[in-house]
Motif scaffolding. Structure first.
Motif, PDB file in Angstrom:
ATOM      1  N   VAL A  31       0.193  -1.193   0.259  1.00 35.39           N
ATOM      2  CA  VAL A  31      -0.210   0.253   0.208  1.00 35.39           C
ATOM      3  C   VAL A  31       0.862   1.040  -0.547  1.00 35.39           C
ATOM      4  O   VAL A  31       0.825   1.985  -0.921  1.00 35.39           O
ATOM      5  N   ALA A  32       1.940   1.161   0.724  1.00 37.02           N
ATOM      6  CA  ALA A  32       2.556   2.411   1.089  1.00 37.02           C
ATOM      7  C   ALA A  32       3.581   2.775   0.030  1.00 37.02           C
ATOM      8  O   ALA A  32       2.974   4.084  -0.584  1.00 37.02           O
ATOM      9  N   PRO A  33       3.721   1.452  -0.412  1.00 40.19           N
ATOM     10  CA  PRO A  33       4.766   2.402  -1.865  1.00 40.19           C
ATOM     11  C   PRO A  33       3.913   2.251  -2.685  1.00 40.19           C
ATOM     12  O   PRO A  33       3.949   3.333  -4.038  1.00 40.19           O
ATOM     13  N   VAL A  34       3.023   1.532  -3.626  1.00 35.85           N
ATOM     14  CA  VAL A  34       1.760   1.692  -4.390  1.00 35.85           C
ATOM     15  C   VAL A  34       0.969   3.815  -4.470  1.00 35.85           C
ATOM     16  O   VAL A  34       1.242   4.584  -5.036  1.00 35.85           O
ATOM     17  N   MET A  35       1.378   3.934  -2.976  1.00 35.59           N
ATOM     18  CA  MET A  35       0.366   5.176  -2.786  1.00 35.59           C
ATOM     19  C   MET A  35       2.105   6.358  -3.466  1.00 35.59           C
ATOM     20  O   MET A  35       1.143   6.642  -3.867  1.00 35.59           O
ATOM     21  N   LEU A  36       2.852   6.168  -2.836  1.00 30.45           N
ATOM     22  CA  LEU A  36       3.467   7.472  -2.973  1.00 30.45           C
ATOM     23  C   LEU A  36       3.912   6.996  -4.120  1.00 30.45           C
ATOM     24  O   LEU A  36       4.032   8.773  -4.637  1.00 30.45           O
ATOM     25  N   ALA A  37       4.439   6.338  -5.335  1.00 31.01           N
ATOM     26  CA  ALA A  37       4.392   6.366  -6.356  1.00 31.01           C
ATOM     27  C   ALA A  37       3.362   6.540  -7.477  1.00 31.01           C
ATOM     28  O   ALA A  37       3.223   7.658  -8.250  1.00 31.01           O
ATOM     29  N   MET A  38       1.792   6.551  -7.166  1.00 34.29           N
ATOM     30  CA  MET A  38       0.937   7.465  -7.713  1.00 34.29           C
ATOM     31  C   MET A  38       1.436   8.773  -7.984  1.00 34.29           C
ATOM     32  O   MET A  38       1.243   9.507  -8.019  1.00 34.29           O
ATOM     33  N   PHE A  39       1.859   9.147  -6.299  1.00 33.14           N
ATOM     34  CA  PHE A  39       1.142  10.897  -5.116  1.00 33.14           C
ATOM     35  C   PHE A  39       2.644  11.062  -6.717  1.00 33.14           C
ATOM     36  O   PHE A  39       2.399  12.272  -7.268  1.00 33.14           O
ATOM     37  N   LEU A  40       3.735  10.906  -6.570  1.00 29.96           N
ATOM     38  CA  LEU A  40       4.827  11.234  -7.825  1.00 29.96           C
ATOM     39  C   LEU A  40       4.905  11.004  -9.062  1.00 29.96           C
ATOM     40  O   LEU A  40       5.471  11.718  -9.724  1.00 29.96           O
ATOM     41  N   VAL A  41       3.866   9.962  -9.778  1.00 36.21           N
ATOM     42  CA  VAL A  41       4.232   9.851 -10.986  1.00 36.21           C
ATOM     43  C   VAL A  41       2.950  10.746 -11.489  1.00 36.21           C
ATOM     44  O   VAL A  41       3.626  11.740 -12.323  1.00 36.21           O
TER      45      VAL A  41
END
Length: 84
Positions: A31-41
């Motif tokens: 959850v946390a890595p996907v969430m941060l990846a979506m924010f950064l993308v």
């Protein structure tokens, strides 16, 4: 005057005690890595759009590139609801 019947009440027995159940507060590891990846993308999409004066990431989208960037950010917030 006749005397009324006496009703005998049953002795009070407390209800059985309930065992406390443990609540799992575990979070999925993804959850946390996907969430941060979506924010950064999403942020990178918007920054690239502004830096290249609308030529990148997708020229055909035009100003809708901003909506796409915010869509990624919104998806990141949607994923964050699974984080515990």
């Amino acid at each position: 005057m006749p005397k009324s019947r006496i009703r005998k009440k049953a002795d009070y027995t407390p209800p059985p005690t309930r065992q406390a159940t443990a609540i799992k507060l575990t979070s999925s590891a993804w959850v946390a890595p996907v969430m941060l990846a979506m924010f950064l993308v999403g942020l990178a999409w918007i920054v690239v759009f502004y830096v290249t004066d609308g030529d990148l990431p997708v020229d055909a989208f035009g100003n809708w590139n901003i909506v796409v960037g915010f869509g990624f950010i919104a998806a990141g917030f949607g994923v964050s609801t699974r984080w515990k």
